[in-house]
Motif scaffolding. Structure first.
Motif, PDB file in Angstrom:
ATOM      1  N   CYS A 380     -17.197  44.469  26.594  1.00 45.30           N
ATOM      2  CA  CYS A 380     -18.149  45.309  25.717  1.00 45.30           C
ATOM      3  C   CYS A 380     -19.244  46.424  26.436  1.00 45.30           C
ATOM      4  N   LEU A 383     -20.002  49.655  24.868  1.00 42.56           N
ATOM      5  CA  LEU A 383     -20.733  49.625  23.779  1.00 42.56           C
ATOM      6  C   LEU A 383     -22.343  49.576  23.971  1.00 42.56           C
ATOM      7  N   ILE A 412     -17.397  38.215  21.771  1.00 41.53           N
ATOM      8  CA  ILE A 412     -17.307  39.642  21.450  1.00 41.53           C
ATOM      9  C   ILE A 412     -18.246  40.017  20.176  1.00 41.53           C
ATOM     10  N   SER A 416     -21.236  42.096  20.282  1.00 35.72           N
ATOM     11  CA  SER A 416     -21.214  43.468  19.540  1.00 35.72           C
ATOM     12  C   SER A 416     -22.379  43.386  18.262  1.00 35.72           C
ATOM     13  N   LYS A 420     -25.153  46.316  18.206  1.00 37.56           N
ATOM     14  CA  LYS A 420     -25.317  47.050  17.020  1.00 37.56           C
ATOM     15  C   LYS A 420     -26.624  46.995  16.355  1.00 37.56           C
TER      16      LYS A 420
END
Ligand code: ADP
Length: 511
Positions: A380, A383, A412, A416, A420
């Motif tokens: 990740c 990100l 994950i 994420s 986010k």
């Protein structure tokens, strides 16, 4: 002594006058006898035998042979148990003994009384009272009584069987007209977890959650009190206040005069059926809700793809200058992003469908949780450039049993999500050991989750806000995968401050 001599002797007796008067006026058959011969006989006696063509003064006439023994049930039998009938009568003392003579109309039954006379020790006054008619009435009465008793016994036997059959197959109670329970069978007591003494004597309201519901039953009795049966479903609570459903028939019990004496309730437990129906309705509702949500989720990106590709195609007719190129790029990128989202959604849907059908395969092996966490963190990394994105391993190794690919997907998903929903600040992943458990935490300083939403975010399609991305299926898959691998997940979060998702898994050999 000859009969005539005896007769003369009798007539010399001081009390003969009395006997004679009795003889003359009595309608009973009376004789003076030594038990065998007739010394004197009154008119009634003579008339009885003459009518049958018998001369009682004939030397051949023997009273002891003419007289027959009758038992207490009215049956004629032979002999007096080796005694003379006279001895027998005296032995019976005060009992009214019955005897019988062959008369003009068949056998006649008499009550016999014997008295000693003053004339001689061996001469008696015998009085025979005709009870033939009475006996026949008695016979009819007894027969009638026997039949009624037999019928009553048969009816009671059948009733007892009905009772037992109803009792075995059903839950039975009776109550008086005020609703006080007077009987509860074993099956009902067992179903409601009461001892019989705890129910009998109580008002029927004890079986209802809300006493006003008991009124419903009383209301139902209004019909019952008019003699009608009531059928319906009653909702009762047992001793532990658990709810039960019973298909119930309530009928009034009448006395022979037609007045209602009791109310009989016959119940049949249908709790499981009611629950199954409720569950089936719930499942059906959930399925149709899921179907609606899936259609909605699929339609949104698909519409976007159709619109953006359509607009891109329109641009193809124009000259490909820089401006058109830029627009084309925008439309195609948007279309691509939506196609990606659609693919993710379809993949998630397939995962959920597999999960729900119980077809997800778990390949459980021993793994080092620290290594799995670091691997997910690295995947990740791209990100997490907008925040301080770190991974802390408090131990070097923590062995757990899991499906490595599924745990990676879980991690994950959580990482994420954290990235986010965090615009600035940090996202930190920690892995460590607490007693016999391995603990993995994903903490962020993001937007957080309102307290009332924490319970629902694990349900399919639940999103706190309509943020226009994500599927709302991620956490549902996370919870299911972890559960199936024997792990737990907890969330701490405050709106505007951040969230922390922590997973616990049993350690193998405590390492
Ligand atoms: P998705 O992220 O695709 O919407 P998820 O099932 O993963 O679906 O999450 C459900 C919802 O839970 C998200 O839409 C979001 O509202 C909330 N959520 C999950 N993780 C976080 C987090 N770290 N911070 C804030 N909200 C979160």
């Amino acid at each position: 002594m000859e009969r005539s001599e005896l007769s003369c002797a009798m007539r010399r007796c001081p009390d003969w006058g009395m006997y004679e008067t009795l003889f003359l006026h009595s309608k009973h058959l009376m004789v003076l006898t030594d038990g065998y011969r007739i010394i004197e006989a009154n008119r009634a006696f003579l008339a009885f035998f003459e009518a049958g063509g018998v001369d009682v003064f004939d030397p051949g006439f023997d009273l002891s042979r003419a007289i027959k023994a009758v038992d207490k049930y009215g049956y004629i039998y032979e002999g007096y148990l080796q005694r003379s009938w006279v001895e027998h009568v005296f032995a019976a003392q005060k009992e009214d003994l019955r005897v019988a003579f062959d008369g003009p109309h068949g056998l006649s039954t008499f009550l016999v009384q014997l008295q000693h006379t003053t004339a001689s020790e061996t001469i008696y006054l015998a009085t025979f009272t005709d009870v033939t008619e009475m006996m026949s009435y008695k016979g009819v009465l007894e027969e009638g009584l026997r039949t009624t008793l037999d019928e009553k016994r048969a009816a009671q036997y059948i009733l007892r069987q009905y009772d037992a059959a109803i009792d075995v197959a059903n839950l039975v109670s009776r109550s008086d007209l005020h609703g006080v329970i007077t009987y509860a069978n074993e099956a009902l007591c067992a179903a409601l977890h009461y001892a019989r003494e705890e129910l009998v004597g109580q008002h029927i309201g004890i079986l209802f959650e809300d006493p006003s519901e008991a009124v419903c039953e009383t209301l139902a009795w209004d019909g019952v009190l008019e003699g009608k049966a009531w059928k319906g479903v009653l909702r009762h609570i047992d001793k532990h206040r658990r709810v039960h459903y019973f298909a119930t028939t309530i009928v009034p019990i009448l006395d022979p005069q037609g007045s209602i004496t009791e109310i009989l309730s016959i119940r049949h437990e249908i709790t499981e059926m009611v629950r199954a129906k409720e569950e089936a309705i719930e499942t059906l509702e959930a399925k149709s809700k899921f179907f609606d949500q899936v259609s909605h989720e699929l339609r949104t990106p698909l519409n976007a793809i159709v619109n953006f590709t359509d607009q891109a195609l329109e641009l193809l007719d124009e000259e490909l200058d820089d401006e058109v190129r830029e627009l084309l790029g925008i439309y195609l990128r948007r279309s691509f992003k939506n196609a990606e989202q659609l693919l993710a959604l379809i993949n998630s849907l397939l995962d959920v469908a597999k999960m729900k059908a119980g077809k997800t395969h778990y390949t459980m092996h021993e793994h080092n949780a620290v290594a799995l966490v670091q691997d997910a963190f690295e995947s990740c990394a791209s990100l997490g450039r907008h925040v301080r994105f770190t991974c802390k391993a408090e131990v070097e190794a923590a062995t757990i049993r899991c499906d490595a690919a599924k745990l990676r997907q879980v991690l994950i998903n959580l990482i994420s999500n954290a990235l986010k929903f965090t615009r600035e600040g940090f996202v930190e992943i920690r892995v460590g050991v607490r007693g016999t458990l391995c603990r993995i935490e994903v903490e962020d300083s993001g937007i957080g989750i309102p307290a009332h939403k924490i319970a629902v975010i694990f349900e399919p399609f639940e999103q706190v806000r309509d943020h226009g991305f994500g599927t709302g299926l991620g956490l549902n898959i996370v919870r299911e995968y972890l559960q199936m691998m024997g792990m737990r997940i907890e969330v701490r979060s405050s709106e505007g401050e951040g969230s922390c998702f922590s997973i616990t898994a049993p350690l193998i050999n405590g390492i």
